[in-house]
Design a protein around this motif. Structure first.
Motif, PDB file in Angstrom:
ATOM      1  N   GLU A 114      81.310  18.014   2.720  1.00  0.00           N
ATOM      2  CA  GLU A 114      81.848  18.799   1.445  1.00  0.00           C
ATOM      3  C   GLU A 114      82.686  19.662   1.779  1.00  0.00           C
ATOM      4  O   GLU A 114      83.788  19.846   0.932  1.00  0.00           O
ATOM      5  CB  GLU A 114      80.688  18.960   0.535  1.00  0.00           C
ATOM      6  N   SER A 115      82.595  20.780   2.310  1.00  0.00           N
ATOM      7  CA  SER A 115      83.240  21.942   2.600  1.00  0.00           C
ATOM      8  C   SER A 115      84.681  21.537   3.293  1.00  0.00           C
ATOM      9  O   SER A 115      85.506  22.616   3.032  1.00  0.00           O
ATOM     10  CB  SER A 115      82.499  23.023   3.228  1.00  0.00           C
ATOM     11  N   ASP A 116      84.777  20.471   3.957  1.00  0.00           N
ATOM     12  CA  ASP A 116      86.131  20.220   4.443  1.00  0.00           C
ATOM     13  C   ASP A 116      87.008  19.661   3.520  1.00  0.00           C
ATOM     14  O   ASP A 116      88.185  19.545   4.042  1.00  0.00           O
ATOM     15  CB  ASP A 116      85.804  19.202   5.555  1.00  0.00           C
ATOM     16  N   THR A 118      88.829  20.308  -0.376  1.00  0.00           N
ATOM     17  CA  THR A 118      89.020  21.292  -1.207  1.00  0.00           C
ATOM     18  C   THR A 118      88.664  21.085  -2.978  1.00  0.00           C
ATOM     19  O   THR A 118      88.084  21.675  -3.435  1.00  0.00           O
ATOM     20  CB  THR A 118      90.498  22.002  -1.329  1.00  0.00           C
TER      21      THR A 118
END
Length: 130
Positions: A114-116, A118
């Motif tokens: 998910e953090s990859d 934005t």
């Protein structure tokens, strides 16, 4: 900021089809890749299809030949056409924008977290019954 809104999720029987759409509020000039993710209860989100802004696409093996990702830049819309649906396709589908590593195809997007990405939509539920 980019806002993403998914639609098109539904309940269908195995073998059926659905077309998911993701409407972006603005064109994101900082993005080189958009993606569709799928999440099932108790599991992390899994990337299933990606498209780079040069039109290249890649898919996770389980959906090859059944799903098609496309984008309409004029309408700021991302689409996932899903055919021959299987019960294992059940989950919440999310669209994601702006991969932190730029282009997706040819890379390690299958391991993306998910953090990859934005920007995320709120998700749309797909349920496939046998």
């Amino acid at each position: 900021a980019v806002q993403l809104v998914e639609s098109g999720g539904d309940s269908v029987q195995a073998g059926g089809s659905l077309r998911l759409s993701c409407a972006a509020s603005v064109h994101n000039e900082n993005s080189f890749c958009m993606a569709w993710f799928r999440q099932t209860p108790g599991k992390e989100r899994e990337a299933v299809a990606v498209i780079d802004n040069d039109g290249k696409t890649e898919y996770v093996d389980s959906v090859i030949g059944r799903f098609t990702i496309s984008q309409d830049n004029a309408q700021n819309t991302l689409t996932l056409q899903m055919n021959n649906l299987k019960p294992e396709d059940t989950g919440v589908y999310y669209c994601a924008d702006q991969y932190r590593f730029g282009y997706c195809t040819g890379g390690y997007w299958r391991r993306a977290r998910e953090s990859d990405f934005t920007y995320w939509g709120q998700g749309t539920q797909v349920t496939v019954s046998s």
